[in-house]
Design a protein around this motif. Sequence first.
Motif, PDB file in Angstrom:
ATOM      1  N   ASN A  24      -4.943  24.520  -5.961  1.00  0.00           N
ATOM      2  CA  ASN A  24      -5.432  23.525  -5.705  1.00  0.00           C
ATOM      3  C   ASN A  24      -6.912  23.503  -5.412  1.00  0.00           C
ATOM      4  O   ASN A  24      -7.408  24.532  -5.373  1.00  0.00           O
ATOM      5  N   VAL A  42       0.981  -1.131   0.089  1.00  0.00           N
ATOM      6  CA  VAL A  42      -0.092   0.101  -0.081  1.00  0.00           C
ATOM      7  C   VAL A  42       0.854   1.107   0.033  1.00  0.00           C
ATOM      8  O   VAL A  42       1.705   1.342   0.760  1.00  0.00           O
ATOM      9  N   THR A  43       0.670   2.103  -1.021  1.00  0.00           N
ATOM     10  CA  THR A  43       1.142   3.494  -0.874  1.00  0.00           C
ATOM     11  C   THR A  43       0.815   4.421   0.028  1.00  0.00           C
ATOM     12  O   THR A  43      -0.479   4.745   0.138  1.00  0.00           O
ATOM     13  N   PRO A  44       1.547   5.110   0.889  1.00  0.00           N
ATOM     14  CA  PRO A  44       0.776   6.106   1.731  1.00  0.00           C
ATOM     15  C   PRO A  44       0.311   6.972   1.061  1.00  0.00           C
ATOM     16  O   PRO A  44       0.902   7.561   0.087  1.00  0.00           O
ATOM     17  N   LYS A  45      -0.699   7.504   1.500  1.00  0.00           N
ATOM     18  CA  LYS A  45      -1.375   8.681   1.015  1.00  0.00           C
ATOM     19  C   LYS A  45      -0.886  10.157   1.643  1.00  0.00           C
ATOM     20  O   LYS A  45      -0.993  10.259   2.773  1.00  0.00           O
ATOM     21  N   LEU A  46      -0.217  10.847   0.846  1.00  0.00           N
ATOM     22  CA  LEU A  46       0.433  12.270   1.267  1.00  0.00           C
ATOM     23  C   LEU A  46      -0.630  13.185   1.147  1.00  0.00           C
ATOM     24  O   LEU A  46      -1.629  13.245   0.377  1.00  0.00           O
ATOM     25  N   GLU A  47      -0.825  14.236   2.444  1.00  0.00           N
ATOM     26  CA  GLU A  47      -1.633  15.393   2.250  1.00  0.00           C
ATOM     27  C   GLU A  47      -1.300  16.283   1.129  1.00  0.00           C
ATOM     28  O   GLU A  47      -0.050  16.534   0.724  1.00  0.00           O
ATOM     29  N   GLU A  48      -2.314  16.868   0.494  1.00  0.00           N
ATOM     30  CA  GLU A  48      -2.435  17.729  -0.415  1.00  0.00           C
ATOM     31  C   GLU A  48      -1.822  19.031  -0.087  1.00  0.00           C
ATOM     32  O   GLU A  48      -2.227  19.448   1.154  1.00  0.00           O
TER      33      GLU A  48
END
Length: 57
Positions: free
Chosen positions: A21, A9-15
């Motif tokens: 954006n 699982v690839t960690p989800k980085l904060e936008e």
Amino acid sequence: MMTQSQPSVTPKLEEPKFGFNEYAERLNGRAAMIGFILMVLIEYFTDKGVLSWLGLK
């Protein structure tokens, strides 16, 4: 001997919260709506346009 496997699982980085954006556009839209409502209220309660109220006309 055991081999180590890669994480699946690839960690989800904060936008980022700056630049063009979705967060910045939503914030800008809300600020514009508040400004428009304030402008209408100023004109309603003072019976003058915003430019007259500011002394620019």
